[in-house]
Enzyme design. Structure first.
Site, PDB file in Angstrom:
ATOM      1  N   LYS A 102      11.065   6.411   2.676  1.00  0.00           N
ATOM      2  CA  LYS A 102      10.455   6.855   1.718  1.00  0.00           C
ATOM      3  C   LYS A 102       8.887   7.013   2.370  1.00  0.00           C
ATOM      4  O   LYS A 102       8.019   7.940   2.074  1.00  0.00           O
ATOM      5  CB  LYS A 102      10.372   5.491   0.747  1.00  0.00           C
ATOM      6  CG  LYS A 102      11.552   5.676  -0.336  1.00  0.00           C
ATOM      7  CD  LYS A 102      11.726   4.346  -0.807  1.00  0.00           C
ATOM      8  CE  LYS A 102      13.257   4.253  -1.681  1.00  0.00           C
ATOM      9  NZ  LYS A 102      13.274   3.145  -2.510  1.00  0.00           N
TER      10      LYS A 102
ATOM     11  N   GLN B  95      10.716  -2.713  -3.078  1.00  0.00           N
ATOM     12  CA  GLN B  95      12.377  -2.606  -2.686  1.00  0.00           C
ATOM     13  C   GLN B  95      13.235  -3.724  -3.262  1.00  0.00           C
ATOM     14  O   GLN B  95      13.036  -4.792  -2.990  1.00  0.00           O
ATOM     15  CB  GLN B  95      12.387  -2.320  -1.314  1.00  0.00           C
ATOM     16  CG  GLN B  95      13.667  -1.762  -0.793  1.00  0.00           C
ATOM     17  CD  GLN B  95      13.880  -0.681  -1.270  1.00  0.00           C
ATOM     18  OE1 GLN B  95      13.111   0.290  -1.296  1.00  0.00           O
ATOM     19  NE2 GLN B  95      15.349  -0.441  -1.756  1.00  0.00           N
TER      20      GLN B  95
ATOM     21  N   ASP C 253       9.199   3.734  -9.655  1.00  0.00           N
ATOM     22  CA  ASP C 253      10.529   3.539  -9.743  1.00  0.00           C
ATOM     23  C   ASP C 253      11.212   3.805 -11.131  1.00  0.00           C
ATOM     24  O   ASP C 253      12.240   3.897 -11.073  1.00  0.00           O
ATOM     25  CB  ASP C 253      11.162   2.305  -9.056  1.00  0.00           C
ATOM     26  CG  ASP C 253      11.561   2.219  -7.700  1.00  0.00           C
ATOM     27  OD1 ASP C 253      11.992   3.160  -6.887  1.00  0.00           O
ATOM     28  OD2 ASP C 253      11.549   1.166  -7.036  1.00  0.00           O
TER      29      ASP C 253
END
Ligand code: NAP
Length: 296
Positions: free
Chosen positions: A54, A98, A121
């Site tokens: 990412k 994460q 997200d």
């Protein structure tokens, strides 16, 4: 039947090139470039790889990126303090924490602490709720990546029967909602299956499109697939393989060798849904920076 691979890697590259062009235009106009922060707690091998990819993807499209790393003994209170600091930092347009987190940290508490306009997200209940209501939202990356992949590959969805296997908040449930929307890129009749579903193979055999998001390597076998179906494999499980340098092989939820000859289109693992997830995360960050969903 001829099998056609759905090249998620190329489609993701196309999206990233579009994002890079927008970032170049922002720079040329003397404007701030989008800035994504990623929070990584602990040393889970998969998470390390995802976060690294990412951050690299950010660099390649011209975003600024910040990686915040913590040991897995970080307390929940300290992680929530980090989230609050990122919420308040005007330099940061969007950030991710994460998952999975160490067991002593409640992921729902952390997700709810993220400001919805920085929740790139798309996991915050505000974004989930707006998605369900059909309002503009920061959409979860993997589900929206699947919808975008089908659209960009010219795969018809309207009126098709889509069977989603898996009902997680991250993939199965939101993708079933998005695919059932009254949109040019959706409009499916959706059946959502899970571990309590009876006669699963009989249901999947009625599918025009199968989305497998289970986390069980090679679970979907040829006898579960109708000839001509489109098969989207979300699964990514590391299976030990001592013959490989890294010690594992990445397996999808679909028995590719058995199913590919039957399917009209199929995603490979790797190179299918995975790259789309990253491309959609970047797109969310750009949208957050532009105040597209939540005006600044
Ligand atoms: P998850 O939270 O573990 O959910 C798995 C789902 O599969 C659950 O709903 C479970 O049902 C269902 N399931 C388990 N066994 C089943 C069975 N025998 N029959 C039918 N359904 C069954 O997993 P997830 O987070 O959704 O992830 C799924 C997979 O996608 C994993 O391999 C993950 O690594 C991968 N993934 C990939 C990406 C990407 O970018 N490529 C992104 C996210 C996830 P119950 O609800 O009844 O337990």
């Amino acid at each position: 039947m001829t099998t056609h691979l759905i090249d998620g890697k190329q489609t993701a590259e196309d999206i990233k090139a579009e994002i890079a062009a927008e970032v170049a235009a922002l720079k040329a106009a003397g404007r701030k470039v989008p800035h994504l922060a990623a929070v990584l707690v602990g040393h889970d091998g998969g998470s390390e790889t995802y976060v690294r990819n990412k951050v690299l993807a950010c660099e390649r499209v011209g975003f600024a990126s910040t990686l915040l790393r913590f040991e897995d003994d970080l307390s929940e209170a300290d992680l929530l303090a980090q989230v609050a600091a990122l919420n308040d930092d005007p330099e940061i347009d969007g950030f991710i924490v994460q998952l999975p987190l160490p067991r002593h940290i409640d992921p729902d508490k952390v997700i709810e602490a993220i400001r919805p306009d920085k929740d790139v997200d798309g996991f915050h209940p505000m974004n989930m709720g707006r998605m369900v209501a059909g309002l503009p939202a920061l959409l979860p990356a993997t589900p929206s990546g699947i919808v975008e992949l089908l659209a960009r590959q010219g795969i018809a969805t309207s009126g098709k029967h889509c069977v989603v296997i898996g009902r997680s908040n991250i993939v199965g449930s939101p993708v079933s909602i998005l695919l059932a929307k009254n949109l040019d890129t959706a409009n499916c009749t959706v059946t959502l299956c899970h571990s309590r579903t009876q006669n699963l193979a009989a249901i999947t055999r009625t599918a025009d499109i199968i989305v497998a998001a289970i986390g069980r390597p090679e679970f979907v076998t040829a006898d579960m697939v109708r000839p001509g179906a489109v098969v989207i494999d979300v699964g990514t499980t590391r299976v030990p393989d001592p013959s490989r340098k890294n010690g594992y092989v990445l397996k999808g939820d679909v028995d590719f060798a058995g199913v590919a000859p039957l399917a009209s289109r199929i995603t490979p693992v790797p190179g299918g849904v995975g790259p789309m997830t990253i491309a959609m995360l970047l797109l969310n960050t750009l949208r957050a920076a532009k105040g597209e969903v939540y005006p600044k």
